[in-house]
Motif scaffolding. Structure first.
Motif, PDB file in Angstrom:
ATOM      1  N   ILE A 342       0.851  -1.207  -0.021  1.00  0.00           N
ATOM      2  CA  ILE A 342      -0.121   0.124   0.147  1.00  0.00           C
ATOM      3  C   ILE A 342       0.965   1.198   0.221  1.00  0.00           C
ATOM      4  O   ILE A 342       1.506   1.495   1.065  1.00  0.00           O
ATOM      5  CB  ILE A 342      -0.805  -0.091   1.237  1.00  0.00           C
ATOM      6  N   LEU A 345       1.163   4.275   2.564  1.00  0.00           N
ATOM      7  CA  LEU A 345       0.915   4.059   3.843  1.00  0.00           C
ATOM      8  C   LEU A 345       2.556   3.560   4.326  1.00  0.00           C
ATOM      9  O   LEU A 345       3.138   3.190   3.601  1.00  0.00           O
ATOM     10  CB  LEU A 345       0.058   2.926   3.973  1.00  0.00           C
ATOM     11  N   LEU A 353      -1.084  -4.230   8.506  1.00  0.00           N
ATOM     12  CA  LEU A 353      -2.466  -4.413   8.017  1.00  0.00           C
ATOM     13  C   LEU A 353      -3.218  -5.440   7.863  1.00  0.00           C
ATOM     14  O   LEU A 353      -4.260  -5.698   8.438  1.00  0.00           O
ATOM     15  CB  LEU A 353      -2.140  -3.930   6.255  1.00  0.00           C
ATOM     16  N   GLN A 356      -4.403  -6.404  11.436  1.00  0.00           N
ATOM     17  CA  GLN A 356      -5.469  -5.503  11.877  1.00  0.00           C
ATOM     18  C   GLN A 356      -6.587  -5.745  11.122  1.00  0.00           C
ATOM     19  O   GLN A 356      -7.716  -5.767  11.785  1.00  0.00           O
ATOM     20  CB  GLN A 356      -5.193  -4.130  11.497  1.00  0.00           C
ATOM     21  N   TRP A 361     -12.075  -3.712  12.565  1.00  0.00           N
ATOM     22  CA  TRP A 361     -11.583  -2.585  12.868  1.00  0.00           C
ATOM     23  C   TRP A 361     -11.988  -1.967  13.971  1.00  0.00           C
ATOM     24  O   TRP A 361     -11.481  -0.943  14.630  1.00  0.00           O
ATOM     25  CB  TRP A 361     -12.381  -1.485  11.626  1.00  0.00           C
ATOM     26  N   PRO A 364      -8.654  -1.959  17.385  1.00  0.00           N
ATOM     27  CA  PRO A 364      -7.422  -1.592  16.797  1.00  0.00           C
ATOM     28  C   PRO A 364      -6.266  -2.229  17.664  1.00  0.00           C
ATOM     29  O   PRO A 364      -6.294  -2.186  18.800  1.00  0.00           O
ATOM     30  CB  PRO A 364      -7.323  -0.316  17.155  1.00  0.00           C
TER      31      PRO A 364
ATOM     32  N   ARG B 185      -9.276   6.295  16.663  1.00  0.00           N
ATOM     33  CA  ARG B 185      -9.203   5.546  17.500  1.00  0.00           C
ATOM     34  C   ARG B 185      -9.515   3.823  17.504  1.00  0.00           C
ATOM     35  O   ARG B 185      -9.213   3.054  18.280  1.00  0.00           O
ATOM     36  CB  ARG B 185      -9.999   6.071  18.732  1.00  0.00           C
ATOM     37  N   THR B 186     -10.101   3.887  16.282  1.00  0.00           N
ATOM     38  CA  THR B 186     -10.399   2.492  15.818  1.00  0.00           C
ATOM     39  C   THR B 186      -9.424   2.026  14.698  1.00  0.00           C
ATOM     40  O   THR B 186      -8.700   3.173  14.128  1.00  0.00           O
ATOM     41  CB  THR B 186     -11.583   2.326  15.420  1.00  0.00           C
ATOM     42  N   ALA B 187      -9.482   1.267  14.156  1.00  0.00           N
ATOM     43  CA  ALA B 187      -8.604   0.895  12.908  1.00  0.00           C
ATOM     44  C   ALA B 187      -9.291   1.259  11.851  1.00  0.00           C
ATOM     45  O   ALA B 187      -8.731   1.184  10.553  1.00  0.00           O
ATOM     46  CB  ALA B 187      -8.225  -0.779  12.763  1.00  0.00           C
ATOM     47  N   LEU B 188     -10.456   1.793  11.692  1.00  0.00           N
ATOM     48  CA  LEU B 188     -11.230   2.291  10.412  1.00  0.00           C
ATOM     49  C   LEU B 188     -10.404   3.292   9.690  1.00  0.00           C
ATOM     50  O   LEU B 188     -10.205   3.004   8.331  1.00  0.00           O
ATOM     51  CB  LEU B 188     -12.641   3.069  10.806  1.00  0.00           C
ATOM     52  N   LEU B 190      -7.037   3.403   9.433  1.00  0.00           N
ATOM     53  CA  LEU B 190      -6.053   2.674   8.612  1.00  0.00           C
ATOM     54  C   LEU B 190      -6.644   2.076   7.356  1.00  0.00           C
ATOM     55  O   LEU B 190      -6.134   1.867   6.267  1.00  0.00           O
ATOM     56  CB  LEU B 190      -5.357   1.787   9.619  1.00  0.00           C
ATOM     57  N   LEU B 191      -7.870   1.248   7.847  1.00  0.00           N
ATOM     58  CA  LEU B 191      -8.290   0.600   6.746  1.00  0.00           C
ATOM     59  C   LEU B 191      -8.942   1.163   5.341  1.00  0.00           C
ATOM     60  O   LEU B 191      -8.471   0.893   4.408  1.00  0.00           O
ATOM     61  CB  LEU B 191      -9.380  -0.520   7.346  1.00  0.00           C
ATOM     62  N   GLU B 193      -7.909   4.223   4.548  1.00  0.00           N
ATOM     63  CA  GLU B 193      -6.644   4.802   3.834  1.00  0.00           C
ATOM     64  C   GLU B 193      -6.079   3.585   2.942  1.00  0.00           C
ATOM     65  O   GLU B 193      -5.643   3.958   1.674  1.00  0.00           O
ATOM     66  CB  GLU B 193      -5.643   5.334   4.580  1.00  0.00           C
ATOM     67  N   SER B 194      -6.194   2.326   3.375  1.00  0.00           N
ATOM     68  CA  SER B 194      -5.368   1.245   2.616  1.00  0.00           C
ATOM     69  C   SER B 194      -6.199   0.996   1.514  1.00  0.00           C
ATOM     70  O   SER B 194      -5.663   0.793   0.389  1.00  0.00           O
ATOM     71  CB  SER B 194      -5.028   0.153   3.591  1.00  0.00           C
TER      72      SER B 194
END
Ligand SMILES: Nc1ncnc2c1ncn2[C@@H]1O[C@H](COP(=O)(O)OP(=O)(O)OP(=O)(O)O)[C@@H](O)[C@H]1O
Ligand SMILES: Nc1ncnc2c1ncn2[C@@H]1O[C@H](COP(=O)(O)OP(=O)(O)OP(=O)(O)O)[C@@H](O)[C@H]1O
Ligand SMILES: [Mg+2]
Ligand SMILES: [Mg+2]
Lengths: 501, 344, 321, 292
Positions: A342, A345, A353, A356, A361, A364, B185-188, B190-191, B193-194
């Motif tokens: 990616i 990133l 990734l 995670q 989601w 985290p 604060r969650t991984a939302l 990051l995901l 963006e990925s």
């Protein structure tokens, strides 16, 4: 000197990629440019060909200072280049890719027929008989690689630069490429050749220049150099142990997975596959034989339309990558640029990734934890990066590959598929990856390794599956696994047809 | 913290510049006073009037981060406003109206998300469908009229004051904070963006892009619903034709001024919100400055262009290059050209 | 035959099928009169969409076309009213202006690495803003030359009219096809759409091509503006709001990928005709209220796109099987 | 065939409703086409009406110019065209008649009311314009300015577009208030339509002033909501623009078909002024179901 660089300087935020590098290319020679991943080879090439603006230093062509500001200008100067990541356009036809910028014209309009003829002519000599009017994207990476080479050769009036052109070619195609390169050398072209395959380097090059950490280390005649010294020059240290053949025999563990009749119409014929704990399965075959397809079907990247996968406890759902991962699968794809990294990133995020995504989601991974993970892998895999926050797209090719490996190691899957894991990786890292594979297997992980490097397969595999014509045709185990045997299995009746195609 | 500041510095500076500019043309612009227990003044107006665009920009930021775009938000505003007004009109009360409107927004988002993620229709076209049809649906609900109501609670959403600040201002500030927290604060985040940078690779890494995309469009629908409630409450009537008309463009502009790439990837909700305030300051400034209305568009166009130019990475690169060149020449060395990598 | 033509075939097939369906319901719709109208009424859209196709093929977008068309109308009307210039001279002047306008947008997009969406959005505000500054009124054009242009048509059998405007659109499509598919510039456009970074590495002159692309779009928008001015014999600053979105929809229905690098100009023609057909169908139906009109347009748009996707999928799987 | 502009305002919706009612009452079958505010759609619609062979065409033109060609086609096909509510610039021989109000006159009526109402008091007026460039916006502005010409005590101090919408009417009014000393310097508001006035009334109220007293409100259209405001004393006057344009149009057509009577080229509807004295509550009740 035909092409000469003096005191080249190139900085990126956080890195000095070229630190006063000098480089001289004579007419009529093949000059190998070597160094570890991230040594600055590609950067040097890009500065020479105007793809990057250099921060200092000068470039001379035929003794005259030149200053190509774009690859276009470099081409006009007679420098043809194949960059490291295949730089062709999948949405154009093969002919359009080959002739882009130089299309034959009639009455001001480009001529289809002229383009077709020119393209055929350019491809002649590479043993590649393909429909030049089809989109390039329909062909495998290898075909694209050859097309890129043919294009660069055509553009190179004086200088041809090849940045890892052989990374996805097999022996037959490499031989053909070298044939072409020798011809060009004899015509008086200067050729720059970058590769991590030292055998190929010794086979073709007249002189060798070694870079390390953006500095020029040495330039010598190839004939005066032996393998070990070359490696020492590149790494700046001794390589602890050159991996030799022969995998220490394993006790075959219990079967952990079994695929039955798995297949996808038009992509890969149904096949069975049984995987035992701590086993390395190698997969060999010609380009386009269906190895990647096998992997994709197993991983749910291309959903199978027949067959099942199950483990001791019962059937597994591998219909999408996410589900396959939940079932304990991992897959490091072949084309790292489009399928792996990616780019924007950071290294940290890229490594975290898969983990995670698996956790979901809402749960985290704390940032500190991610950092620790990333730093751990950066150390263990010797990833050359200024830090875990560097965008992965800015790493050198080999280091990107390591980041993807790290992503899957962090998952600790029970069954990991590696498609060409050592593509574009330097000798040091190559040994490192092989060592890692050993380590993983020792930890009980099962692997499926797809590779065009037969030695590598022989070195790591407990079992080798040979794929031909989109179906699994042979399986070699234990003592049967030798390069010769694999080659013979690949080339069994019918394969000639495929090769000729 | 410093990283965040560095990220939003260009937007903050631009906002400042716009405020200064407006103050030059309308000196009273920055004065804030109390009227009774509530704050009044142009800055408060900006906070209040900017609410719809700011709210839309929150959802739009996430959508754009996935490499998408949502043209339907204006129409969704109209639908949700109409639904809420119709509910209140029938005497179902605010307790039913708000959930219904938010539900309608989520439904619209679900539809968009379905088209984009499951049917794989390109986002601009997928959302164009609802952009066209949505206004029709809104008119269907209001039967083409402006559906007027007299529910004070509903009107409070649009024009009430809470602790001195207008309710719409609270709405977007709170929504921004909530969205920011949820995303970071969650991984939302990051995901998202990925997926925005490389959908294929993300899928292969196990990211459930379908669910993620649908979620993102639903968030956008939800934001549009809140914005729709606010404009409807504000004028005490659902105007299916005009509610949110062309606001999607302002929202996209806000995201762009906020520095989020329209090609997806890295995003910042905070920066988009500042972008929304920049746009609103321009709009309010134009109104206050008293030019004839035919100048509005030209002024806005010129200002927007100037802002974007100033924020352009190339220009700042070139400026930096110019500075280094000067330094180098001072040192007497040859002047190399400015570094231009310009990754796009 | 060729895989990349598949979307085009799908578009044409759907258009024909839809036309036949409409015909079953309203036999009148298959008259040359309706066909002629379809061409004439959508001439300006078709011309603008040709420019838009090139832009979209390069992976960009041009939101300014609707405003530029309005500006063009106003400019022509004002010039004809206030100066003694011959319409042809005004046309030439206008085309120079809009081409320069497009080129300027292209230059900004390239030089400042700004997204096309935003630059052309500002361009959209600007063009309409300037139109407002020229006049607020709608200005009639009653130049005899204009009338002769407007009345130039060829009566097809069945009383349908093939107008000059319709022919102009067909010619534009033809020109666009040659430009996109048969010139070096066209291949460069596809190359940039396929991947700008890669195209640069392959030696495509990105800057020049980008500027030319938007200049071409500006030129076509100017031409569309002329056609629109002839069509309505007036200049009106509020005209053609949102036409850019119609043009984009037409391009996409025509099978061109918004992400760039894949598509055909001929497909765009059918995209435009499909949009026109939807419009005609709704008028023929004549029972739809304002809001149902919008909803039905949306639904039909949806239907077309889904059908096209479906056809594509079928075609692709047949090919690989 | 009836080619309507769109449904951009309550008034427009009412016109559509009333037209349908009138058609139904006369047993006329109406083909309806909504142009979504686009002239190009209207032209296309009229063309296909011709292609379908309707008996007559009602056209509410979105803009005055650019109709010559289609009107001529209609004439060739011998289909009478009646223009509703707005005029066109074409040759009068191309259409049967036009039914409409005089937009400039509306503005004048509104202006005259203000002139009469404030007498000699100085009065600073703010104006909410319609959509920039639209003909009602231009004409109603002109009319109002005509009316106040020569009355130096009345002065338009601020004028911005509110795009005929309630929301923008409110937004723009807020900034007017802001710019004019919290509204203390404003004596009257003139809005080009009632919707903007309704929005502005809310803004005035929220600023703590009394619309109708502190700031006089005069507007145009006479939609139901403004009568409600008048009943509450928050608006002062409105000028009616009747949505029933179709009635006279159908009558004219009938006369034309029955005995070939050529109607006058322009049938003007009345621009009636309503003030708080006209029992606004009753007017509201009368209108509220017309589909505004
Ligand atoms: N666009 C970029 N932005 C920032 N840093 C970069 C960029 N490109 C390369 N680098 C850095 O420059 C250094 C040299 O990279 P380069 O790609 O030249 O290595 P290489 O010798 O080609 O390695 P490999 O064998 O892996 O291809 C690396 O440290 C890399 O991280
Ligand atoms: N020489 C060739 N001629 C025509 N098509 C080819 C050729 N090589 C590969 N292809 C096409 O490329 C596609 C990709 O093949 P695939 O990736 O499955 O092969 P593979 O066995 O994984 O080989 P590798 O991974 O070494 O490229 C196939 O669909 C195949 O049709
Ligand atoms: Mg490299
Ligand atoms: Mg493969």
């Amino acid at each position: 000197m035909l092409l000469e660089a003096r005191g080249l300087l190139k900085r990126f935020p956080g890195t000095v990629a070229l630190d006063g590098v000098g480089f001289g290319l004579a007419a009529g020679e093949v000059h190998a440019l070597l160094g570890e991943n991230g040594a600055g080879k590609s950067t040097l090439i890009k500065c020479l060909t105007g793809a990057y603006r250099r921060d200092g230093g000068e470039i001379l062509l035929d003794g005259q200072p030149v200053d190509p500001r774009s690859t276009f200008e470099a081409q006009e100067l007679g420098i043809g280049t194949v960059y490291q990541e295949v730089n062709l356009l999948p949405n154009l036809t093969v002919a359009e890719n080959l002739t882009l910028g130089r299309q034959p014209r009639r009455l001001g309009l480009t001529s289809r027929r002229g383009m077709r003829a020119l393209a055929r002519e350019m491809l002649a000599g590479y043993g590649l008989d393909i429909d030049v009017e089809r989109d390039l994207g329909a062909y495998s990476v290898a075909v694209q690689q050859i097309v890129a080479i043919a294009r660069a050769v055509h553009l190179s009036g004086k200088v041809l630069i090849l940045d890892e052109p052989t990374a996805s070619l097999d022996a037959r195609e490499v031989a053909m490429l070298f044939e072409v390169v020798r011809r060009l050398r004899d015509r008086g072209l200067g050729i720059v050749f970058v590769s991590h395959f030292l055998d190929q380097v010794f086979a073709i090059s007249d002189r060798i220049t070694v870079l390390r950490n953006g500095r020029h280390i040495a330039t010598t005649e190839a004939a005066t150099l032996d393998r070990v010294r070359l490696i020492n020059l590149m790494l700046g240290r001794e390589l602890e142990q050159a991996t030799t053949h022969g995998r220490t025999a394993h006790d075959a563990g219990a079967e952990v997975l079994r695929a039955e009749g798995l297949g996808k119409r038009g992509r890969i014929a149904p096949f069975d596959l049984s995987v035992r704990a701590g086993e390395v399965i190698g997969m060999a075959g010609l380009l386009g034989s269906g190895r990647t397809e096998t992997a994709e079907v197993l991983f749910g990247a291309a959903a199978a339309d027949s067959g099942t996968v199950r483990d001791a406890k019962g059937p597994l759902d591998v219909s999408t990558p996410a589900r396959a991962i939940a079932s304990g699968f991992g897959f490091a794809p072949e084309d790292r640029k489009t399928d792996g990294i990616i780019g924007d990133l950071s290294v940290r995020e890229n490594i975290a990734l898969a983990l995670q995504a698996h956790r979901g989601w809402a749960r985290p991974i704390p940032r500190a934890e991610q950092r620790r993970l990333a730093e751990d892998f950066i150390r263990r895999l010797d990833i050359r990066t200024p830090g875990p926050e560097k965008p992965v797209g800015q790493l050198s090719g080999g280091n990107q590959q390591k980041v993807i490996l790290a992503r899957w190691l962090a998952m600790n899957p029970r069954f990991l598929i590696l498609d060409e894991p050592t593509r574009g990786i330097d000798v040091g890292a190559h040994a490192e990856v092989l060592r890692l594979i050993e380590e993983m297997v020792a930890g009980g992980m099962s692997l499926l390794v797809i590779s065009s490097e037969l030695e590598e397969l022989v070195a790591v595999s407990d079992r080798v599956i040979v794929v031909r014509d989109r179906s699994h045709v042979a399986e070699l185990t234990g003592q049967e696994i030798t390069t010769d045997a694999i080659v013979r299995a690949i080339a069994a009746p019918g394969a000639n047809l495929e090769a000729a195609e | 913290m410093t990283a965040l500041l560095r990220r939003i510095a260009p937007q903050l500076l631009t906002l400042l510049a716009v405020l200064v500019l407006v103050t030059v043309f309308f000196p009273g612009f920055l004065s804030v006073g109390f009227s009774g227990d509530r704050l009044v003044g142009s800055p408060i107006d900006v906070l209040k009037r900017g609410a719809p665009v700011a709210l839309l920009a929150i959802g739009m930021t996430l959508v754009i981060a996935t490499r998408g775009i949502d043209l339907s938000v204006g129409a969704v505003m109209a639908i949700c406003g109409a639904v809420a007004a119709a509910a209140v009109d029938r005497g179902w009360g605010l307790g039913a109206a708000i959930p219904l409107a938010l539900g309608a927004g989520l439904l619209c988002g679900l539809w968009n998300g379905f088209l984009v993620a499951v049917l794989r229709i390109q986002p601009i076209v997928a959302t164009l469908i609802l952009m066209v049809a949505g206004r029709g649906i809104a008119q269907l609900v209001t039967a083409g009229q402006i559906l007027t109501f007299s529910d004070e609670g509903f009107a409070f959403l649009g024009s009430g004051t809470f602790l001195g600040l207008p309710v719409p201002a609270w709405a977007w500030i709170l929504a921004g904070i909530v969205a920011g927290l949820v995303v970071r604060r969650t991984a939302l985040g990051l995901l998202i963006e990925s997926v925005g940078v490389n959908l294929r690779a993300s899928r292969l890494a196990g990211v459930d892009s379908t669910v993620l995309l649908v979620t993102v469009y639903m968030i956008s629908g939800l934001c549009a619903a809140v914005a729709g409630l606010i404009v409807t409450g504000d004028i005490r009537g659902a105007d299916a034709n005009n509610a949110g008309l062309w606001l999607e463009l302002d929202a996209i502009l806000a995201v762009a001024i906020g520095g989020t790439s329209l090609l997806g990837g890295r995003f910042s909700i905070l920066a988009s919100l500042i972008g929304a305030m920049i746009i609103q300051s321009i709009n309010t400034g134009i109104l206050l400055a008293g030019f004839p209305p035919e100048f509005n568009l030209v002024i806005k166009a010129v200002l927007v262009l100037m802002i974007l130019m100033l924020q352009s990475p190339r220009l700042s690169d070139a400026a930096r290059g110019l500075a280094t060149r000067r330094r180098r020449t001072d040192e007497g060395a040859a002047a190399p050209r400015a570094v231009k990598e310009a990754p796009r | 035959m060729n895989l990349r033509r598949l979307p085009l075939y799908a578009t044409i097939a759907i258009f024909v099928a839809a036309y036949l369906l409409c015909w079953l319901q309203f036999p009148n719709i298959l008259s040359t009169r309706v066909a002629g109208n379809l061409l004439t009424d959508n001439a300006y859209l078709g011309i603008a969409a040709v420019g838009m196709t090139i832009v979209i093929l390069s992976g960009g977008i041009d939101l300014s076309v609707g405003s530029v068309i309005a500006f063009a109308g106003v400019f022509i009307a004002v010039m004809l009213r206030d100066t003694g210039l011959h319409p042809l001279a005004v046309f030439a002047l206008l085309l120079i202006l809009t081409t320069a306008f497009g080129a300027a947008q292209g230059a900004l997009i390239h030089a400042l690495a700004m997204p096309a969406f935003i630059v052309t959005l500002a361009g959209m505000f600007l063009a309409r803003g300037i139109a407002y500054l020229l006049t607020l009124d709608s200005i009639p054009i009653d130049h005899p030359f204009f009338e002769s242009l407007q009345k130039a048509y060829w009566l097809m059998p069945g009383k349908g009219r093939l107008t000059l405007l319709g022919v102009l659109m067909l010619l534009s499509v033809l020109g666009g096809m040659l430009l996109a598919h048969r010139t070096r510039f066209g291949t460069n456009v596809f190359a940039i759409g396929g991947g700008e970074g890669t195209a640069r590495m392959m030696g495509v002159p990105i800057g020049r091509t980008t500027i030319l692309i938007y200049a071409f779009s500006g030129f076509m928008a100017g031409l569309a503006g002329i056609v629109f001015a002839i069509y309505t014999a007036a200049g009106y600053p509020l005209a053609t709001v949102g036409v850019e979105l119609n043009a984009i929809a037409a391009v996409v229905i025509g099978g061109t990928l918004l992400s760039g690098g894949s598509g055909t100009v001929l497909g765009t023609l059918f995209g435009v005709l499909t949009m026109g057909l939807i419009q005609t169908y709704i008028v023929f139906d004549g029972t739809l209220s304002s809001w149902w009109t919008k909803i039905v347009i949306g639904l039909l748009l949806f239907l077309f796109i889904v059908l096209q996707k479906g056809l594509l999928k079928v075609g692709l799987s047949r090919r690989t099987a | 065939g009836f080619s309507q502009i769109g449904s951009e305002s309550g008034w427009r919706a009412a016109e559509t409703t009333v037209t349908n009612q009138e058609a139904e009452a006369r047993g006329i079958q109406l083909q309806f086409s909504d142009a979504q505010q686009k002239q190009e759609n209207q032209i296309a619609a009229v063309r296909s009406f011709i292609a379908q062979g309707v008996d007559a065409i009602l056209l509410a033109p979105v803009v005055a110019t650019g109709w010559d060609a289609v009107l001529e086609e209609a004439k060739e096909a011998e289909i009478p065209v009646v223009l509703l509510d707005r005029m066109v610039d074409s040759d009068p021989s191309l259409y049967l008649t036009a039914v409409g109000s005089d937009l400039v006159h509306e503005g004048e009526v509104a202006g005259q009311w203000l002139v009469d109402h404030v007498a000699d008091q100085p009065c600073r007026v703010v104006e909410l314009q319609g959509t920039t460039g639209s003909s009602p916006a231009i004409d109603r502005k002109t009319g109002f300015e005509n009316a106040i010409k020569g009355h130096d005590n009345i002065e338009i101090v601020r004028s911005q577009t509110g795009n005929f919408t309630r929301a923008e009417g409110k937004t723009v009014m807020e900034s007017f208030l802001q710019a004019e000393n919290g509204g203390a310097d404003i004596c009257a508001l003139y809005a080009h339509n009632d919707d903007m006035a309704v929005g502005a009334i809310q803004a005035i109220k929220e600023a703590g002033l009394k619309p109708g007293e502190d700031i006089l409100v005069v507007s145009i259209d006479a939609v139901p909501d403004i009568f409600q405001a008048m009943a509450a004393g928050e608006a002062n006057a409105t000028v009616e623009l009747t949505p029933n344009m179709a009635g006279p149009a159908f009558d004219a057509l009938k006369a034309y078909w029955d005995n070939g009577t050529e109607p006058p080229k322009f049938i003007q509807t009345e621009s009636k002024l309503y003030t708080q004295a006209d029992d606004p509550q009753a007017e509201y009740d009368r209108r509220k179901d017309l589909g505004y």
